[in-house]
Design a protein around this motif. Structure first.
Motif, PDB file in Angstrom:
ATOM      1  N   PRO A 136      -8.327  -5.247  -0.372  1.00 14.93           N
ATOM      2  CA  PRO A 136      -7.222  -5.448  -1.316  1.00 14.93           C
ATOM      3  C   PRO A 136      -7.679  -5.217  -2.768  1.00 14.93           C
ATOM      4  O   PRO A 136      -8.765  -5.642  -3.154  1.00 14.93           O
ATOM      5  N   MET A 159      -7.790   2.589  -2.165  1.00 14.83           N
ATOM      6  CA  MET A 159      -6.881   1.495  -2.525  1.00 14.83           C
ATOM      7  C   MET A 159      -5.774   1.962  -3.468  1.00 14.83           C
ATOM      8  O   MET A 159      -5.956   2.884  -4.244  1.00 14.83           O
ATOM      9  N   LYS A 160      -4.623   1.259  -3.382  1.00 16.63           N
ATOM     10  CA  LYS A 160      -3.467   1.636  -4.196  1.00 16.63           C
ATOM     11  C   LYS A 160      -2.983   0.426  -4.986  1.00 16.63           C
ATOM     12  O   LYS A 160      -2.036  -0.250  -4.579  1.00 16.63           O
ATOM     13  N   ARG A 184       4.354  -1.671   4.532  1.00 18.98           N
ATOM     14  CA  ARG A 184       4.316  -3.118   4.287  1.00 18.98           C
ATOM     15  C   ARG A 184       5.063  -3.465   3.008  1.00 18.98           C
ATOM     16  O   ARG A 184       5.683  -4.507   2.912  1.00 18.98           O
ATOM     17  N   ALA A 225      -1.117   4.242   7.776  1.00 17.49           N
ATOM     18  CA  ALA A 225      -2.260   4.136   8.696  1.00 17.49           C
ATOM     19  C   ALA A 225      -1.869   4.252  10.183  1.00 17.49           C
ATOM     20  O   ALA A 225      -2.534   4.982  10.924  1.00 17.49           O
ATOM     21  N   GLU A 279       0.447  -4.331  -1.688  1.00 21.99           N
ATOM     22  CA  GLU A 279      -0.161  -4.288  -3.023  1.00 21.99           C
ATOM     23  C   GLU A 279       0.843  -4.394  -4.166  1.00 21.99           C
ATOM     24  O   GLU A 279       0.527  -4.895  -5.239  1.00 21.99           O
ATOM     25  N   ASN A 331       0.176   8.505   3.667  1.00 17.87           N
ATOM     26  CA  ASN A 331      -0.842   8.215   4.676  1.00 17.87           C
ATOM     27  C   ASN A 331      -0.643   6.846   5.305  1.00 17.87           C
ATOM     28  O   ASN A 331      -1.501   5.956   5.183  1.00 17.87           O
ATOM     29  N   SER A 362     -12.046  -3.402   7.195  1.00 18.95           N
ATOM     30  CA  SER A 362     -11.644  -3.010   8.554  1.00 18.95           C
ATOM     31  C   SER A 362     -10.213  -3.402   8.842  1.00 18.95           C
ATOM     32  O   SER A 362      -9.881  -3.823   9.949  1.00 18.95           O
ATOM     33  N   GLY A 363      -9.359  -3.278   7.812  1.00 15.87           N
ATOM     34  CA  GLY A 363      -7.929  -3.474   8.032  1.00 15.87           C
ATOM     35  C   GLY A 363      -7.330  -2.183   8.562  1.00 15.87           C
ATOM     36  O   GLY A 363      -8.035  -1.328   9.119  1.00 15.87           O
ATOM     37  N   ALA A 364      -6.018  -2.040   8.364  1.00 12.09           N
ATOM     38  CA  ALA A 364      -5.311  -0.888   8.940  1.00 12.09           C
ATOM     39  C   ALA A 364      -5.835   0.441   8.380  1.00 12.09           C
ATOM     40  O   ALA A 364      -6.163   1.363   9.132  1.00 12.09           O
ATOM     41  N   TRP A 365      -5.951   0.521   7.060  1.00  9.30           N
ATOM     42  CA  TRP A 365      -6.320   1.816   6.473  1.00  9.30           C
ATOM     43  C   TRP A 365      -7.811   2.100   6.650  1.00  9.30           C
ATOM     44  O   TRP A 365      -8.208   3.218   6.974  1.00  9.30           O
ATOM     45  N   ASN A 379     -15.801  -8.317  -4.875  1.00  8.61           N
ATOM     46  CA  ASN A 379     -16.560  -7.751  -3.763  1.00  8.61           C
ATOM     47  C   ASN A 379     -17.725  -6.902  -4.274  1.00  8.61           C
ATOM     48  O   ASN A 379     -18.857  -7.031  -3.810  1.00  8.61           O
ATOM     49  N   THR A 436      -1.680  -6.552   3.648  1.00  8.99           N
ATOM     50  CA  THR A 436      -1.675  -6.381   2.198  1.00  8.99           C
ATOM     51  C   THR A 436      -0.462  -5.562   1.719  1.00  8.99           C
ATOM     52  O   THR A 436      -0.298  -4.417   2.113  1.00  8.99           O
ATOM     53  N   ARG A 478     -15.287  -8.245   7.650  1.00  4.55           N
ATOM     54  CA  ARG A 478     -15.615  -9.618   7.219  1.00  4.55           C
ATOM     55  C   ARG A 478     -15.919 -10.493   8.412  1.00  4.55           C
ATOM     56  O   ARG A 478     -16.761 -11.371   8.358  1.00  4.55           O
TER      57      ARG A 478
HETATM   58  N1  LIG Z   1      -2.182   0.618   5.500  1.00  3.30           N
HETATM   59  C1  LIG Z   1      -1.915   1.816   5.016  1.00  3.30           C
HETATM   60  O1  LIG Z   1      -1.129   2.569   5.625  1.00  3.30           O
HETATM   61  C2  LIG Z   1      -2.543   2.277   3.737  1.00  3.30           C
HETATM   62  C3  LIG Z   1      -3.138   1.387   2.874  1.00  3.30           C
HETATM   63  N2  LIG Z   1      -3.678   1.844   1.691  1.00  3.30           N
HETATM   64  C4  LIG Z   1      -4.334   0.934   0.771  1.00  3.30           C
HETATM   65  O2  LIG Z   1      -5.566   0.502   1.359  1.00  3.30           O
HETATM   66  C5  LIG Z   1      -5.917  -0.789   0.855  1.00  3.30           C
HETATM   67  C6  LIG Z   1      -6.237  -1.704   2.033  1.00  3.30           C
HETATM   68  O3  LIG Z   1      -5.059  -1.804   2.788  1.00  3.30           O
HETATM   69  P1  LIG Z   1      -5.022  -2.066   4.356  1.00  3.30           P
HETATM   70  O4  LIG Z   1      -6.256  -1.687   5.044  1.00  3.30           O
HETATM   71  O5  LIG Z   1      -3.808  -1.414   4.840  1.00  3.30           O
HETATM   72  O6  LIG Z   1      -4.810  -3.643   4.335  1.00  3.30           O
HETATM   73  P2  LIG Z   1      -5.030  -4.694   5.494  1.00  3.30           P
HETATM   74  O7  LIG Z   1      -4.333  -5.917   5.052  1.00  3.30           O
HETATM   75  O8  LIG Z   1      -4.685  -4.082   6.800  1.00  3.30           O
HETATM   76  O9  LIG Z   1      -6.609  -4.905   5.471  1.00  3.30           O
HETATM   77  C7  LIG Z   1      -7.302  -5.395   4.344  1.00  3.30           C
HETATM   78  C8  LIG Z   1      -8.771  -5.556   4.687  1.00  3.30           C
HETATM   79  O10 LIG Z   1      -9.413  -6.171   3.585  1.00  3.30           O
HETATM   80  C9  LIG Z   1     -10.106  -7.326   4.057  1.00  3.30           C
HETATM   81  N3  LIG Z   1     -10.074  -8.343   3.016  1.00  3.30           N
HETATM   82  C10 LIG Z   1      -9.079  -9.206   2.698  1.00  3.30           C
HETATM   83  N4  LIG Z   1      -9.468 -10.019   1.710  1.00  3.30           N
HETATM   84  C11 LIG Z   1     -10.724  -9.660   1.393  1.00  3.30           C
HETATM   85  C12 LIG Z   1     -11.687 -10.129   0.462  1.00  3.30           C
HETATM   86  N5  LIG Z   1     -11.432 -11.157  -0.345  1.00  3.30           N
HETATM   87  N6  LIG Z   1     -12.877  -9.511   0.423  1.00  3.30           N
HETATM   88  C13 LIG Z   1     -13.151  -8.486   1.231  1.00  3.30           C
HETATM   89  N7  LIG Z   1     -12.312  -8.007   2.138  1.00  3.30           N
HETATM   90  C14 LIG Z   1     -11.110  -8.578   2.210  1.00  3.30           C
HETATM   91  C15 LIG Z   1      -9.363  -7.771   5.293  1.00  3.30           C
HETATM   92  O11 LIG Z   1     -10.225  -8.518   6.130  1.00  3.30           O
HETATM   93  C16 LIG Z   1      -9.007  -6.433   5.905  1.00  3.30           C
HETATM   94  O12 LIG Z   1     -10.099  -5.915   6.617  1.00  3.30           O
HETATM   95  C17 LIG Z   1      -4.723  -1.251   0.007  1.00  3.30           C
HETATM   96  O13 LIG Z   1      -5.017  -0.992  -1.338  1.00  3.30           O
HETATM   97  C18 LIG Z   1      -3.584  -0.339   0.455  1.00  3.30           C
HETATM   98  O14 LIG Z   1      -2.623  -0.120  -0.554  1.00  3.30           O
HETATM   99  C19 LIG Z   1      -3.643   3.156   1.355  1.00  3.30           C
HETATM  100  C20 LIG Z   1      -3.079   4.085   2.191  1.00  3.30           C
HETATM  101  C21 LIG Z   1      -2.493   3.701   3.448  1.00  3.30           C
END
Ligand SMILES: NC(=O)C1=CN([C@@H]2O[C@H](COP(=O)(O)OP(=O)(O)OC[C@H]3O[C@@H](n4cnc5c(N)ncnc54)[C@H](O)[C@@H]3O)[C@@H](O)[C@H]2O)C=CC1
Ligand SMILES: O=C(CO)COP(=O)(O)O
Length: 331
Positions: free
Chosen positions: A79, A104-105, A254, A139, A280, A137, A8-11, A86, A278, A31
């Motif tokens: 991540p 994920m990327k 980021r 977020a 990456e 994309n 439930s992060g940004a993406w 996980n 995150t 979480r």
């Molecule tokens: N933010 C964006 O614009 C985009 C992100 N992505 C990819 O999506 C993936 C996630 O990124 P975001 O959501 O942006 O990151 P974020 O940092 O906003 O959120 C990460 C999520 O993972 C959870 N998390 C952290 N550690 C964890 C663990 N040990 N076990 C389970 N959950 C855990 C966090 O609580 C949070 O909900 C990355 O691979 C990123 O490259 C892909 C396209 C767009």
């Protein structure tokens, strides 16, 4: 469609919004109970996407089994480096015929595997059930309903089309592809190039430098992709050039932002403290470098980003080293 979004992060949150707006019933897994409660009760997630309102079709829980119960589509946005651990806890709960989408990327440290490979290996999901969604994309822009396009890649064409339809909204336009490998590599490597771009911005380099970084960054991405069996045309598409341009040119990225911190002379630890979400590329520069070396592919920008991130190299010296490499033809 009944869908689950894990993370439930940004993406994860923006992706859940797209699914909900396109008509699916969505259960998110978070979480922290505070985040789940905010999504469930107040239809928002201020910590990850401030000011965004989510459809009432979206609910949330901290119970993984409840989140995926009856799901036809399970989208994962955690991540990259935590995914394997996980899935060891979660995979037993996945319905047998669900489609699993990787959002994920990254490339896993040590194993050098792509996220779809980690899903297949760890969750025991057949490769044709795994879909990769990747493209330009960012977020926060998607959550604000700014139009964009994306790629839904799967070896099973029908499954790719199902997910394509489940994601189509007036602000989100998915295309299908069968090049899972190319789409994943495009997304993972662009994070490293965006770090380089951020460093270049912070040290005051101009638009010619930045254009050269994007173009040569894409050249080394394609070189690795072709060596591993990807379709070279994928890198000219949304999951290649599209994503690279979005991340390099946007202050919302980021990875670019993290690179700016390093370019200002901060250490890795200082940059990590200053940026919470995150990025990456910081870890994937190591695994991508190792993957390239294992396949005898030259990735000079990735090599230099790794040196700045993990060996304390000065970004200005990295630029000099890139500029004084052996002369060669463009391709
Ligand atoms: N933010 C964006 O614009 C985009 C992100 N992505 C990819 O999506 C993936 C996630 O990124 P975001 O959501 O942006 O990151 P974020 O940092 O906003 O959120 C990460 C999520 O993972 C959870 N998390 C952290 N550690 C964890 C663990 N040990 N076990 C389970 N959950 C855990 C966090 O609580 C949070 O909900 C990355 O691979 C990123 O490259 C892909 C396209 C767009
Ligand atoms: O992948 C992204 C956009 O497509 C997001 O990029 P960042 O992780 O650098 O914010």
């Amino acid at each position: 469609m009944k869908a689950a979004v894990i993370g439930s992060g940004a993406w994860g949150t923006a992706f859940a919004k797209v699914l909900g707006d396109a008509g699916s019933e969505v259960t998110m897994w978070a979480r922290r109970e505070t985040v789940a409660a905010e999504i469930r009760d107040r239809h928002g997630n201020e910590g990850s996407l401030p000011g965004i309102r989510l459809s009432k079709r979206i609910t949330a829980t901290t119970d993984l089994a409840e989140a995926v119960d009856g799901a036809e589509l399970i989208a994962i946005a955690v991540p990259s480096q935590t995914l394997r651990g996980n899935l060891a806890d979660w995979a037993g709960f996945f319905p047998a015929d669900a489609t699993v989408a990787s959002l994920m990327k990254g490339i896993e440290l040590g194993t050098l595997k792509r996220m779809s490979e980690v899903i297949v290996e760890t969750a025991g999901v057949a490769p044709e059930r795994v879909v990769v969604v990747s493209g330009p994309n960012l977020a926060p822009e998607i959550a604000a309903e700014q139009p964009t396009a994306t790629v839904v890649a799967c070896t099973d064409e029908d499954r790719a089309r199902q997910v394509q339809h489940a994601l189509a909204t007036p602000y989100f336009r998915p295309y299908t592809s069968d090049d899972v490998l190319g789409c994943e590599l495009g997304g993972a490597v662009k994070n490293v190039i965006a770090l380089a771009y951020g460093m270049a911005s912070a040290i005051g380099l101009g638009d010619n430098t930045k254009a050269s970084l994007i173009t040569r960054g894409l050249a080394e991405t394609s070189r690795l992709g072709v060596a591993l069996g990807a379709d070279p045309l994928t890198f000219a598409g949304l999951a290649g050039l599209g994503d690279l341009v979005a991340s390099c040119s946007s202050r919302l990225s980021r990875n670019r932002t993290f690179g700016e911190h390093l370019g200002r002379g901060e250490s890795l630890e200082q940059a990590q403290t200053a940026t919470r979400q995150t990025a990456e590329g910081v870890k994937s520069c190591l695994s991508i470098r190792d993957l390239a070396r294992a396949h005898a592919v030259e990735m000079p920008i990735v090599e230099q980003v790794e040196k700045v991130c993990h060996e304390g190299a000065d970004p200005r010296v990295a630029v000099k080293l890139l500029m004084t490499r052996e002369m060669k033809p463009e391709s």
